[in-house]
Scaffold this motif. Sequence first.
Motif, PDB file in Angstrom:
ATOM      1  N   ILE A   6       7.684   5.065  33.547  1.00  0.00           N
ATOM      2  CA  ILE A   6       8.515   4.136  32.774  1.00  0.00           C
ATOM      3  C   ILE A   6       9.303   4.942  31.739  1.00  0.00           C
ATOM      4  N   PRO A   7      10.629   4.845  31.768  1.00  0.00           N
ATOM      5  CA  PRO A   7      11.425   5.605  30.803  1.00  0.00           C
ATOM      6  C   PRO A   7      11.470   4.922  29.443  1.00  0.00           C
ATOM      7  N   THR A   8      11.668   5.704  28.411  1.00  0.00           N
ATOM      8  CA  THR A   8      11.937   5.117  27.097  1.00  0.00           C
ATOM      9  C   THR A   8      13.409   4.732  27.061  1.00  0.00           C
ATOM     10  N   PRO A   9      13.772   3.795  26.198  1.00  0.00           N
ATOM     11  CA  PRO A   9      15.190   3.440  26.086  1.00  0.00           C
ATOM     12  C   PRO A   9      16.018   4.663  25.687  1.00  0.00           C
ATOM     13  N   GLU A  10      17.273   4.665  26.124  1.00  0.00           N
ATOM     14  CA  GLU A  10      18.144   5.808  25.849  1.00  0.00           C
ATOM     15  C   GLU A  10      18.412   5.960  24.356  1.00  0.00           C
ATOM     16  N   THR A  11      18.787   4.870  23.708  1.00  0.00           N
ATOM     17  CA  THR A  11      19.085   4.913  22.271  1.00  0.00           C
ATOM     18  C   THR A  11      18.335   3.813  21.547  1.00  0.00           C
ATOM     19  N   CYS A  12      18.247   3.966  20.233  1.00  0.00           N
ATOM     20  CA  CYS A  12      17.592   2.952  19.416  1.00  0.00           C
ATOM     21  C   CYS A  12      18.058   3.081  17.977  1.00  0.00           C
ATOM     22  N   TYR A  13      17.703   2.075  17.214  1.00  0.00           N
ATOM     23  CA  TYR A  13      17.795   2.193  15.762  1.00  0.00           C
ATOM     24  C   TYR A  13      16.411   1.839  15.240  1.00  0.00           C
ATOM     25  N   VAL A  55      17.752   4.512  10.759  1.00  0.00           N
ATOM     26  CA  VAL A  55      18.212   5.726  11.438  1.00  0.00           C
ATOM     27  C   VAL A  55      18.538   5.382  12.886  1.00  0.00           C
ATOM     28  N   GLU A  56      19.616   5.980  13.422  1.00  0.00           N
ATOM     29  CA  GLU A  56      20.098   5.659  14.762  1.00  0.00           C
ATOM     30  C   GLU A  56      20.240   6.919  15.596  1.00  0.00           C
ATOM     31  N   GLY A  57      19.974   6.790  16.886  1.00  0.00           N
ATOM     32  CA  GLY A  57      20.160   7.923  17.790  1.00  0.00           C
ATOM     33  C   GLY A  57      19.361   7.742  19.051  1.00  0.00           C
ATOM     34  N   SER A  58      19.129   8.843  19.748  1.00  0.00           N
ATOM     35  CA  SER A  58      18.305   8.760  20.952  1.00  0.00           C
ATOM     36  C   SER A  58      16.870   8.428  20.539  1.00  0.00           C
ATOM     37  N   TRP A  59      16.153   7.814  21.459  1.00  0.00           N
ATOM     38  CA  TRP A  59      14.757   7.450  21.177  1.00  0.00           C
ATOM     39  C   TRP A  59      13.969   8.678  20.714  1.00  0.00           C
ATOM     40  N   THR A  60      14.116   9.750  21.438  1.00  0.00           N
ATOM     41  CA  THR A  60      13.376  10.975  21.116  1.00  0.00           C
ATOM     42  C   THR A  60      13.761  11.520  19.753  1.00  0.00           C
ATOM     43  N   ASP A  61      15.050  11.579  19.464  1.00  0.00           N
ATOM     44  CA  ASP A  61      15.498  12.122  18.186  1.00  0.00           C
ATOM     45  C   ASP A  61      15.051  11.261  17.004  1.00  0.00           C
ATOM     46  N   VAL A  62      15.132   9.941  17.167  1.00  0.00           N
ATOM     47  CA  VAL A  62      14.732   9.035  16.081  1.00  0.00           C
ATOM     48  C   VAL A  62      13.238   9.165  15.810  1.00  0.00           C
ATOM     49  N   ARG A  86      10.296  -0.791  12.291  1.00  0.00           N
ATOM     50  CA  ARG A  86      10.854  -1.768  13.226  1.00  0.00           C
ATOM     51  C   ARG A  86      11.895  -1.034  14.050  1.00  0.00           C
ATOM     52  N   VAL A  87      11.797  -1.151  15.357  1.00  0.00           N
ATOM     53  CA  VAL A  87      12.702  -0.440  16.248  1.00  0.00           C
ATOM     54  C   VAL A  87      13.424  -1.456  17.130  1.00  0.00           C
ATOM     55  N   GLY A  88      14.729  -1.253  17.264  1.00  0.00           N
ATOM     56  CA  GLY A  88      15.522  -2.125  18.125  1.00  0.00           C
ATOM     57  C   GLY A  88      16.211  -1.324  19.216  1.00  0.00           C
ATOM     58  N   THR A  89      16.292  -1.924  20.398  1.00  0.00           N
ATOM     59  CA  THR A  89      17.005  -1.315  21.522  1.00  0.00           C
ATOM     60  C   THR A  89      17.809  -2.399  22.222  1.00  0.00           C
ATOM     61  N   THR A  91      20.190  -2.914  26.058  1.00  0.00           N
ATOM     62  CA  THR A  91      20.660  -2.325  27.308  1.00  0.00           C
ATOM     63  C   THR A  91      22.000  -2.909  27.733  1.00  0.00           C
ATOM     64  N   ASP A  92      22.438  -3.998  27.073  1.00  0.00           N
ATOM     65  CA  ASP A  92      23.670  -4.659  27.501  1.00  0.00           C
ATOM     66  C   ASP A  92      24.923  -4.078  26.870  1.00  0.00           C
ATOM     67  N   LYS A  93      24.792  -3.419  25.709  1.00  0.00           N
ATOM     68  CA  LYS A  93      25.952  -2.818  25.057  1.00  0.00           C
ATOM     69  C   LYS A  93      25.497  -1.848  23.982  1.00  0.00           C
ATOM     70  N   LYS A  94      26.426  -1.013  23.558  1.00  0.00           N
ATOM     71  CA  LYS A  94      26.147  -0.102  22.446  1.00  0.00           C
ATOM     72  C   LYS A  94      26.491  -0.832  21.166  1.00  0.00           C
ATOM     73  N   GLN A  95      25.580  -0.794  20.200  1.00  0.00           N
ATOM     74  CA  GLN A  95      25.794  -1.482  18.934  1.00  0.00           C
ATOM     75  C   GLN A  95      25.105  -0.699  17.830  1.00  0.00           C
ATOM     76  N   THR A  96      25.861  -0.332  16.828  1.00  0.00           N
ATOM     77  CA  THR A  96      25.291   0.396  15.701  1.00  0.00           C
ATOM     78  C   THR A  96      24.738  -0.590  14.669  1.00  0.00           C
ATOM     79  N   ALA A  97      23.965  -0.083  13.745  1.00  0.00           N
ATOM     80  CA  ALA A  97      23.469  -0.908  12.644  1.00  0.00           C
ATOM     81  C   ALA A  97      24.650  -1.456  11.850  1.00  0.00           C
ATOM     82  N   GLU A  98      25.666  -0.633  11.678  1.00  0.00           N
ATOM     83  CA  GLU A  98      26.875  -1.053  10.967  1.00  0.00           C
ATOM     84  C   GLU A  98      27.560  -2.205  11.707  1.00  0.00           C
TER      85      GLU A  98
END
Length: 112
Positions: A6-13, A55-62, A86-89, A91-98
């Motif tokens: 099972i992969p981790t999500p690509e990006t997260c905040y 903080v935002e970025g790849s799952w691994t980096d965050v 608290r972590v959010g991911t 898959t339907d679109k890219k969205q920053t905290a901003e």
Amino acid sequence: MDYDAIPTPETCYADFCLIPVGTSRVSVAEEIAEVQRVLSASGLKYTLHSAGTTVEGSWTDVMTVIGKAHGIVHRKGVVRVQSSLRVGTRTDKKQTAEDKVKRVEDLLEQSR
């Protein structure tokens, strides 16, 4: 099911509140300043607020930078560190905290 596959999500905040436990001072500003230096050095996008940091970025980096935040506070002599996270991911679109904040602000502006 192969749970290892099972992969981790690509990006997260992640919104996290790091709490140094057992310091001799009421203020933790010095420790949080060190955490902010670690975040700055990471190159990731982050926002300090009154009750933590987003903080935002790849799952691994965050997850790695949050671990390093714990590490720098331990390095300063704090024996125990707790973080609320608290972590959010998506898959339907890219969205920053901003982007998330702006969306709500736009809705508020429309209702005035």
